[in-house]
Design an enzyme around this catalytic site. Sequence first.
Site, short mmCIF file in Angstrom:
data_model
loop_
_atom_site.label_atom_id
_atom_site.label_comp_id
_atom_site.label_asym_id
_atom_site.label_seq_id
_atom_site.Cartn_x
_atom_site.Cartn_y
_atom_site.Cartn_z
N ASP A 1 0.81 -1.26 -0.05
CA ASP A 1 0.03 0.17 0.03
C ASP A 1 1.03 1.29 -0.04
O ASP A 1 1.77 1.35 0.59
CB ASP A 1 -0.93 -0.03 1.26
N ARG B 1 -0.64 4.42 0.02
CA ARG B 1 -1.76 5.56 0.32
C ARG B 1 -1.17 6.31 1.44
O ARG B 1 -1.45 7.63 1.55
CB ARG B 1 -2.87 4.95 0.59
#
Length: 420
Positions: A330, A332
């Site tokens: 990830d 983000r």
Amino acid sequence: MSDSGNRPGHIRLTSHPGAGAPVRFPVTWGAVDPAIRGPVVGTVTRPGDRNTIGSHGGSYSLYRALAVSSGALNPIQRPDLTNTAPVVDFGPHPQWADAKAIVSLDPFGHRVAADFADLLAEGVDIRPTIAVTRARLTVVELQQAIRDQRLKVDGDIVREHGDISVIKAAVDPVWYLPGIAERFGVSEERLRRTLFEQTGGMYPELVTRPDLSLFLPPIGGQTLYIFGDPAAIADPRRRLTCRVHDECNGSDVFGSDICTCRPYLVHGIEECVKEAQAGGAGLVVYNRKEGRALGEVTKFLVYNARKRQEGGDTAAKYFERTECVAGVQDARFQQLMPDVLHWLGITRIDRFVSMSDMKYDAITGSGIEIGERVPIPADLIPIDAMVEMEAKKAAGYFTPEAPPRAEDLRATRGRPIEEY
Ligand SMILES: [Zn+2]
């Protein structure tokens, strides 16, 4: 005048301040008076006025460059800001005066035309980084919700034909580099150097101009959709329902069934509308972070790797396949996400329509209280999306039930690549 357009034959690789010359528009991040805080000046036509690294519009700055290079756009064109003012005025909120609460956007970004009218009149090229407008949404699932009598037409928030009245705001990123570095627990020098190197040397001023603290990064921003009375958002005595949603073009727009993004987004809108109709407010934050901020090419490569692996697409191997292709699970990094909530003056979210532990931890860690956590209703989860859902629950996603066991993860299997 220095704004004489591009000067052919003269390429400015990087701008150095003259010996001891201060920046014309110094920025005091966290100052609550815009005159003291100073404008964000990312102009590319008056280099002497600049107090930021990069240019406006995020990645769209490159389309602007194409428009200029093809002769379609006059490089000294300035926006005419007549009638562009926000439809509602946000702030100032106490969080604006905290240099650490907001580090990834300009809290004054929507007020440029009003706060810096005198400088604009003098010819300084200052551009809004936030715009606030109104819209009506026609969402087929919500029109069905009206037919199913889960939502009612009230003539104000939900209009006659099931359209929904909203206020929406577009927010471009403005990074205050010392604050970004602190959020990520790295030195500002290291952050600047890494940003410089990992963009292939795209922004030399990151390393040559430590006196410039602001950076306009070439990434997507955020869009806010506000339901009901915007004054309720910052008022802890009134209820707020909120979904923070990260972009997923495949599901959000095209209805792909491999994930829960669109069903959860639309469920979030429905919950926001209900809160607004009950006298509170609803807020959907839509972040342009496609494919966990790894992009759609990486995402589709991961889909193939998941579907073709030995044993098929199972929840047990869900995160592993992303990591194989992207190197991380990830990207983000929710550390910056709460900034926009602080910009709105939020201190409490009564209903948080998200199961993400990363989002929950980031928001509560930034000092915002969260009441109830609202999971996606089970009947909204597409069958093929069970792989993702079970894997995420096992990895810490909020679930009112017990998280899945190892054997459940091995048994949760998605559609093979031949069966689309
Ligand atoms: Zn998705």
